[in-house]
Write a protein that holds these residues in place. Sequence first.
Motif, PDB file in Angstrom:
ATOM      1  N   LEU A  12       0.785  -1.189   0.051  1.00 50.56           N
ATOM      2  CA  LEU A  12       0.011   0.020  -0.105  1.00 50.56           C
ATOM      3  C   LEU A  12       0.882   1.235  -0.051  1.00 50.56           C
ATOM      4  N   SER A  13       2.066   1.229  -0.355  1.00 47.49           N
ATOM      5  CA  SER A  13       2.969   2.235  -0.284  1.00 47.49           C
ATOM      6  C   SER A  13       2.758   3.548  -1.187  1.00 47.49           C
ATOM      7  N   SER A  14       1.934   3.064  -2.024  1.00 45.99           N
ATOM      8  CA  SER A  14       1.584   4.473  -3.145  1.00 45.99           C
ATOM      9  C   SER A  14       0.024   4.727  -2.864  1.00 45.99           C
ATOM     10  N   TYR A  15      -0.647   4.494  -1.569  1.00 50.92           N
ATOM     11  CA  TYR A  15      -1.965   4.705  -1.286  1.00 50.92           C
ATOM     12  C   TYR A  15      -1.957   5.516  -0.106  1.00 50.92           C
ATOM     13  N   PHE A  16      -3.130   6.403  -0.021  1.00 54.95           N
ATOM     14  CA  PHE A  16      -3.622   6.950   1.116  1.00 54.95           C
ATOM     15  C   PHE A  16      -4.415   5.889   2.082  1.00 54.95           C
ATOM     16  N   ALA A  17      -4.021   6.017   3.203  1.00 51.31           N
ATOM     17  CA  ALA A  17      -4.907   5.332   4.202  1.00 51.31           C
ATOM     18  C   ALA A  17      -5.887   5.999   4.822  1.00 51.31           C
ATOM     19  N   GLY A  18      -7.160   5.793   4.599  1.00 48.27           N
ATOM     20  CA  GLY A  18      -8.157   6.735   4.952  1.00 48.27           C
ATOM     21  C   GLY A  18      -9.250   6.059   5.978  1.00 48.27           C
ATOM     22  N   TRP A  19      -9.894   7.053   6.578  1.00 48.79           N
ATOM     23  CA  TRP A  19     -11.037   6.545   7.609  1.00 48.79           C
ATOM     24  C   TRP A  19     -12.355   7.234   7.197  1.00 48.79           C
ATOM     25  N   PRO A  43     -26.511   6.369  10.589  1.00 46.34           N
ATOM     26  CA  PRO A  43     -27.865   5.955  10.104  1.00 46.34           C
ATOM     27  C   PRO A  43     -28.501   7.186   9.499  1.00 46.34           C
ATOM     28  N   GLY A  44     -28.941   6.898   8.389  1.00 48.93           N
ATOM     29  CA  GLY A  44     -29.705   7.926   7.565  1.00 48.93           C
ATOM     30  C   GLY A  44     -28.896   9.165   7.023  1.00 48.93           C
ATOM     31  N   LYS A  45     -27.407   8.929   7.164  1.00 49.14           N
ATOM     32  CA  LYS A  45     -26.528  10.033   6.655  1.00 49.14           C
ATOM     33  C   LYS A  45     -25.650   9.682   5.311  1.00 49.14           C
ATOM     34  N   GLU A  46     -25.116  10.303   4.541  1.00 50.42           N
ATOM     35  CA  GLU A  46     -24.035  10.080   3.627  1.00 50.42           C
ATOM     36  C   GLU A  46     -22.806   9.510   4.340  1.00 50.42           C
ATOM     37  N   ARG A  47     -22.239   8.831   3.502  1.00 55.39           N
ATOM     38  CA  ARG A  47     -20.670   8.521   4.100  1.00 55.39           C
ATOM     39  C   ARG A  47     -19.701   9.878   4.123  1.00 55.39           C
ATOM     40  N   GLU A  48     -18.946   9.679   5.330  1.00 55.62           N
ATOM     41  CA  GLU A  48     -18.353  10.964   5.513  1.00 55.62           C
ATOM     42  C   GLU A  48     -16.723  10.655   5.681  1.00 55.62           C
ATOM     43  N   PHE A  49     -16.025  11.777   5.077  1.00 57.02           N
ATOM     44  CA  PHE A  49     -14.584  11.681   5.269  1.00 57.02           C
ATOM     45  C   PHE A  49     -14.206  11.732   6.595  1.00 57.02           C
ATOM     46  N   GLY A  64      -6.572   4.371  -0.882  1.00 55.67           N
ATOM     47  CA  GLY A  64      -6.960   4.973  -2.088  1.00 55.67           C
ATOM     48  C   GLY A  64      -5.992   5.934  -2.745  1.00 55.67           C
ATOM     49  N   ARG A  65      -6.030   6.289  -3.757  1.00 52.23           N
ATOM     50  CA  ARG A  65      -5.141   7.274  -4.554  1.00 52.23           C
ATOM     51  C   ARG A  65      -5.131   8.725  -4.219  1.00 52.23           C
ATOM     52  N   LEU A  66      -6.423   9.208  -3.795  1.00 55.36           N
ATOM     53  CA  LEU A  66      -6.532  10.450  -3.302  1.00 55.36           C
ATOM     54  C   LEU A  66      -7.096  10.671  -1.976  1.00 55.36           C
ATOM     55  N   VAL A  67      -6.807  11.782  -1.230  1.00 56.92           N
ATOM     56  CA  VAL A  67      -7.038  11.998  -0.088  1.00 56.92           C
ATOM     57  C   VAL A  67      -8.363  11.616   0.417  1.00 56.92           C
ATOM     58  N   THR A  68      -9.601  12.236  -0.545  1.00 57.12           N
ATOM     59  CA  THR A  68     -10.939  11.809   0.127  1.00 57.12           C
ATOM     60  C   THR A  68     -11.574  11.318  -0.798  1.00 57.12           C
ATOM     61  N   SER A  69     -11.280  10.843  -1.979  1.00 56.93           N
ATOM     62  CA  SER A  69     -11.864  10.105  -3.012  1.00 56.93           C
ATOM     63  C   SER A  69     -11.076   9.112  -3.793  1.00 56.93           C
ATOM     64  N   GLY A  70     -11.733   8.134  -4.690  1.00 62.14           N
ATOM     65  CA  GLY A  70     -11.013   7.321  -5.296  1.00 62.14           C
ATOM     66  C   GLY A  70     -10.306   6.312  -4.551  1.00 62.14           C
TER      67      GLY A  70
END
Length: 119
Positions: free
Chosen positions: A29-36, A41-47, A99-105
């Motif tokens: 995973l050396s070329s990836y961002f590690a994200g959480w 409930p009832g809400k969109e996924r949040e970074f 993923g490849r980007l900070v908040t998406s992808g």
Amino acid sequence: QVQLVESGGGLVQAGDSLRLSCAASGGTLSSYFAGWFRRAPGKEREFVAAVHWSGGSTYYGNSVKGRFTVSRDNAKNTMYLQMNSLEPEDTAVYYCAAGRLVTSGYTYWGQGTQVTVSL
């Protein structure tokens, strides 16, 4: 194929701390961002937070800045999310991802772990 497995969720009271772990296997995973991310409930996924697996700056969602800390241990192939001063609004299923980007992808996702914060 990269696999991510979260652990550390649970039921805590407001003001408590909790640390989530995410163990990675099956690839580098050396070329990836590690994200959480989280989904309440009832809400969109949040970074929530991210750090590049090779190190460098950390990134946080506005709602967790100053309370949560993201980190990774390359030797253990594990990422962490230290959550302090938890609030009921932090109740959600938390997912780790790579993923490849900070908040998406984000390509690879864990199965999720439930965090419940009571008053």
